[in-house]
Write an enzyme that holds these catalytic residues in place. Sequence first.
Site, PDB file in Angstrom:
ATOM      1  N   GLY A 192      -5.042 -14.154 -29.929  1.00 63.52           N
ATOM      2  CA  GLY A 192      -4.970 -14.626 -31.309  1.00 63.52           C
ATOM      3  C   GLY A 192      -5.688 -13.673 -32.251  1.00 63.52           C
ATOM      4  N   SER A 193      -6.125 -14.227 -33.361  1.00 63.88           N
ATOM      5  CA  SER A 193      -6.688 -13.384 -34.419  1.00 63.88           C
ATOM      6  C   SER A 193      -8.182 -13.100 -34.176  1.00 63.88           C
ATOM      7  CB  SER A 193      -6.530 -14.113 -35.754  1.00 63.88           C
ATOM      8  OG  SER A 193      -7.210 -15.357 -35.683  1.00 63.88           O
ATOM      9  N   PRO A 194      -8.677 -12.005 -34.719  1.00 63.95           N
ATOM     10  CA  PRO A 194     -10.115 -11.722 -34.594  1.00 63.95           C
ATOM     11  C   PRO A 194     -10.965 -12.857 -35.173  1.00 63.95           C
ATOM     12  CG  PRO A 194      -8.934  -9.788 -35.379  1.00 63.95           C
ATOM     13  CD  PRO A 194      -7.943 -10.907 -35.358  1.00 63.95           C
ATOM     14  N   ILE A 196     -10.436 -16.194 -35.221  1.00 66.40           N
ATOM     15  CA  ILE A 196     -10.587 -17.295 -34.253  1.00 66.40           C
ATOM     16  C   ILE A 196     -11.248 -16.774 -32.974  1.00 66.40           C
ATOM     17  CG2 ILE A 196      -9.405 -19.184 -33.032  1.00 66.40           C
ATOM     18  CD1 ILE A 196      -9.257 -19.457 -36.078  1.00 66.40           C
ATOM     19  N   GLY A 197     -11.016 -15.509 -32.666  1.00 63.45           N
ATOM     20  CA  GLY A 197     -11.660 -14.898 -31.499  1.00 63.45           C
ATOM     21  C   GLY A 197     -13.177 -15.066 -31.547  1.00 63.45           C
ATOM     22  N   GLU A 214      -7.676 -11.105 -26.530  1.00 61.67           N
ATOM     23  CA  GLU A 214      -6.554 -10.228 -26.873  1.00 61.67           C
ATOM     24  C   GLU A 214      -6.278 -10.443 -28.351  1.00 61.67           C
ATOM     25  OE1 GLU A 214      -5.069  -8.022 -24.999  1.00 61.67           O
ATOM     26  OE2 GLU A 214      -6.018  -8.500 -23.091  1.00 61.67           O
ATOM     27  N   CYS A 252       1.230  -8.013 -32.273  1.00 59.05           N
ATOM     28  CA  CYS A 252      -0.085  -7.378 -32.334  1.00 59.05           C
ATOM     29  C   CYS A 252      -0.005  -5.869 -32.190  1.00 59.05           C
ATOM     30  CB  CYS A 252      -0.975  -7.959 -31.248  1.00 59.05           C
ATOM     31  SG  CYS A 252      -0.220  -7.832 -29.619  1.00 59.05           S
TER      32      CYS A 252
HETATM   33  N1  LIG Z   1      -3.601  -8.642 -28.332  1.00 56.66           N
HETATM   34  C1  LIG Z   1      -2.557  -9.400 -28.086  1.00 56.66           C
HETATM   35  O1  LIG Z   1      -2.002  -9.434 -26.992  1.00 56.66           O
HETATM   36  C2  LIG Z   1      -2.000 -10.288 -29.170  1.00 56.66           C
HETATM   37  C3  LIG Z   1      -0.745 -10.847 -28.987  1.00 56.66           C
HETATM   38  C4  LIG Z   1      -0.238 -11.668 -29.981  1.00 56.66           C
HETATM   39  C5  LIG Z   1      -0.963 -11.915 -31.118  1.00 56.66           C
HETATM   40  N2  LIG Z   1      -2.175 -11.340 -31.267  1.00 56.66           N
HETATM   41  C6  LIG Z   1      -2.909 -11.563 -32.503  1.00 56.66           C
HETATM   42  O2  LIG Z   1      -2.898 -12.944 -32.819  1.00 56.66           O
HETATM   43  C7  LIG Z   1      -2.886 -13.126 -34.216  1.00 56.66           C
HETATM   44  C8  LIG Z   1      -1.768 -14.050 -34.608  1.00 56.66           C
HETATM   45  O3  LIG Z   1      -1.711 -15.152 -33.766  1.00 56.66           O
HETATM   46  P1  LIG Z   1      -2.174 -16.599 -34.236  1.00 56.66           P
HETATM   47  O4  LIG Z   1      -1.908 -16.752 -35.697  1.00 56.66           O
HETATM   48  O5  LIG Z   1      -1.560 -17.559 -33.291  1.00 56.66           O
HETATM   49  O6  LIG Z   1      -3.714 -16.523 -34.000  1.00 56.66           O
HETATM   50  P2  LIG Z   1      -4.787 -17.685 -34.189  1.00 56.66           P
HETATM   51  O7  LIG Z   1      -6.072 -17.002 -33.922  1.00 56.66           O
HETATM   52  O8  LIG Z   1      -4.619 -18.396 -35.473  1.00 56.66           O
HETATM   53  O9  LIG Z   1      -4.441 -18.754 -33.042  1.00 56.66           O
HETATM   54  C9  LIG Z   1      -4.479 -18.468 -31.669  1.00 56.66           C
HETATM   55  C10 LIG Z   1      -4.821 -19.715 -30.873  1.00 56.66           C
HETATM   56  O10 LIG Z   1      -6.070 -20.216 -31.319  1.00 56.66           O
HETATM   57  C11 LIG Z   1      -5.970 -21.607 -31.628  1.00 56.66           C
HETATM   58  N3  LIG Z   1      -6.859 -21.915 -32.763  1.00 56.66           N
HETATM   59  C12 LIG Z   1      -6.576 -21.876 -34.070  1.00 56.66           C
HETATM   60  N4  LIG Z   1      -7.645 -22.236 -34.800  1.00 56.66           N
HETATM   61  C13 LIG Z   1      -8.631 -22.512 -33.924  1.00 56.66           C
HETATM   62  C14 LIG Z   1      -9.970 -22.954 -34.051  1.00 56.66           C
HETATM   63  N5  LIG Z   1     -10.527 -23.163 -35.237  1.00 56.66           N
HETATM   64  N6  LIG Z   1     -10.690 -23.128 -32.930  1.00 56.66           N
HETATM   65  C15 LIG Z   1     -10.159 -22.881 -31.719  1.00 56.66           C
HETATM   66  N7  LIG Z   1      -8.886 -22.476 -31.540  1.00 56.66           N
HETATM   67  C16 LIG Z   1      -8.131 -22.301 -32.619  1.00 56.66           C
HETATM   68  C17 LIG Z   1      -4.516 -21.798 -31.991  1.00 56.66           C
HETATM   69  O11 LIG Z   1      -4.157 -23.153 -31.780  1.00 56.66           O
HETATM   70  C18 LIG Z   1      -3.822 -20.860 -31.029  1.00 56.66           C
HETATM   71  O12 LIG Z   1      -3.620 -21.461 -29.773  1.00 56.66           O
HETATM   72  C19 LIG Z   1      -2.729 -11.745 -34.812  1.00 56.66           C
HETATM   73  O13 LIG Z   1      -3.985 -11.273 -35.213  1.00 56.66           O
HETATM   74  C20 LIG Z   1      -2.219 -10.925 -33.637  1.00 56.66           C
HETATM   75  O14 LIG Z   1      -2.463  -9.559 -33.719  1.00 56.66           O
HETATM   76  C21 LIG Z   1      -2.715 -10.546 -30.324  1.00 56.66           C
END
Ligand SMILES: NC(=O)c1ccc[n+]([C@@H]2O[C@H](COP(=O)([O-])OP(=O)(O)OC[C@H]3O[C@@H](n4cnc5c(N)ncnc54)[C@H](O)[C@@H]3O)[C@@H](O)[C@H]2O)c1
Length: 484
Positions: A192-194, A196-197, A214, A252
């Site tokens: 996911g995103s940095p 939320i990471g 990731e 990503c």
């Molecule tokens: N490196 C990789 O392999 C890879 C692959 C795909 C996407 N991404 C990255 O992911 C991002 C887009 O994806 P996204 O919008 O789904 O990311 P996101 O961070 O919004 O969500 C990812 C996951 O986190 C959960 N989440 C959301 N808010 C949360 C919170 N407050 N607490 C805990 N969990 C929470 C979501 O339900 C989802 O399952 C982009 O930055 C993209 O570059 C990375």
Amino acid sequence: MEAMKEAVDLSLREMRETFASGRTRSVKWRKTQLKAIIEMVKDNEEKMCDVLFQDLGKHSTEAFRDELGFVMRSAATALNSLDKWVVPRKSNLPLLFYPATGKVISEPYGTVLVLSSWNFPISLSLDPMIGAISAGNTVLLKASELSPNASAFLAKTIPSYLDNKAIKVIEGGPDVATILLQHQWDKIFFTGSPRIGKIIMAAAAEHLTPVTLELGGKCPTIIDHHSVSKDIMSIVKRISGGKWGSCSGQACISVDYVLVEQSFASSLIEMFKPVIKSFFGENPKESGCVARIVTKKHFQRLSRLLNDPRVQASIVYGGSMDEEKLYVEPTILLNPPLDSEIMNEEIFGPVLPIITLRDIQESIGFIKSKPKPLAIYAFTKDEKLKTRILSETSSGSVTFNDVMIQYMCDALPFGGVGESGMGRYHGKYSFECFSHEKAIMEGSLAIDLEPRYPPWNNFKLTFIRLAFCEAYFKLVLLMLGLKR
Ligand SMILES: NC(=O)c1ccc[n+]([C@@H]2O[C@H](COP(=O)([O-])OP(=O)(O)OC[C@H]3O[C@@H](n4cnc5c(N)ncnc54)[C@H](O)[C@@H]3O)[C@@H](O)[C@H]2O)c1
């Protein structure tokens, strides 16, 4: 939410019991699950393509390449390699430790949590799961609420193919993720995103749980047109495929922006136009080959980035948007301001900024001035430039003369560095990602060297000094009283 809390408690308890029973450690169990994943994808190809179309408007060919086919290949690789991966690795110990022997065994972490994102909701859910299963763990998956059809499909279908006491799926958004993160896991794998990471890592820190993150970022693409002029049409095609041919740039590892010398920019733009037309025809919106922006909110974010008047002024191709159809036309910008939002956040959409430099060597400084990207792409045959890119920049990966293909190649580790993430997976690296490498030393009671023990004296100090240097001949002399 009370019901969800109870469901999570129950799932976790069941997964822990299953892991404790030792069932998931057996190679036979792991292989059965991997085969079942392949079966599941084969049996449900049409349904999977349907949900990916409903959630993201992906064409079934794109869906097969980026998700279904990718997952089947990943599971097949794990299935065919598992016997090799699980073999303990003998370590050649230095003579100093003779007659002890050493080896490393891969031990499953236990019960792992996989949180995935919406842009490749099938592959980014199942591929980490393949790694976790290969390594012998129990797994709970929470796919993204933003790809609800894919998430519902996984929640409904996985239990009828896989061991549902060991592998579970829970649906939901941030509120459910928050409940999950309150529990102790043996490993968390997050895509996911940095932003939320950081939340994931903070929650994991509470229990000292290892994490793989990731994440994303802005992946630059350098075109050194001097050294690749003969191949420029293939380059334009590859970049176009990377930018617009995979989830409409919502990837990503998508090409985020291009760096090129000023003198070449207008020719380059002219080359992109026919390629885009050849991919998507005169009316890309109706071509059936352009994936949709995932939600209204994401559409509005993109339209905000594009509607900055300074960015509007930089549009040299495309730029049209249709909120109802969540469609953004393949768009090219020339030199949008470097302080605009579009040049400072991950674009995650079908917009390609071209940034011009006086000399392509300046691309190194440009990239270094930004957070470490997940991938750097460079089209060049100049070995000196390649060396500079490798030695002066830092990124999850570098791909020369291609884009995005490194993701598909499971002989290479996939993962980020710095803001683009930590940890890596794919192929054998997935097995390692979900395994603890346990060091095993088999000591011997046959020899007992007194210098190990107190009382300390100069003889023992000299012995230890020589032992650290592995100066065996001098050690023998010392023991024989021939050296002081
Ligand atoms: N490196 C990789 O392999 C890879 C692959 C795909 C996407 N991404 C990255 O992911 C991002 C887009 O994806 P996204 O919008 O789904 O990311 P996101 O961070 O919004 O969500 C990812 C996951 O986190 C959960 N989440 C959301 N808010 C949360 C919170 N407050 N607490 C805990 N969990 C929470 C979501 O339900 C989802 O399952 C982009 O930055 C993209 O570059 C990375």
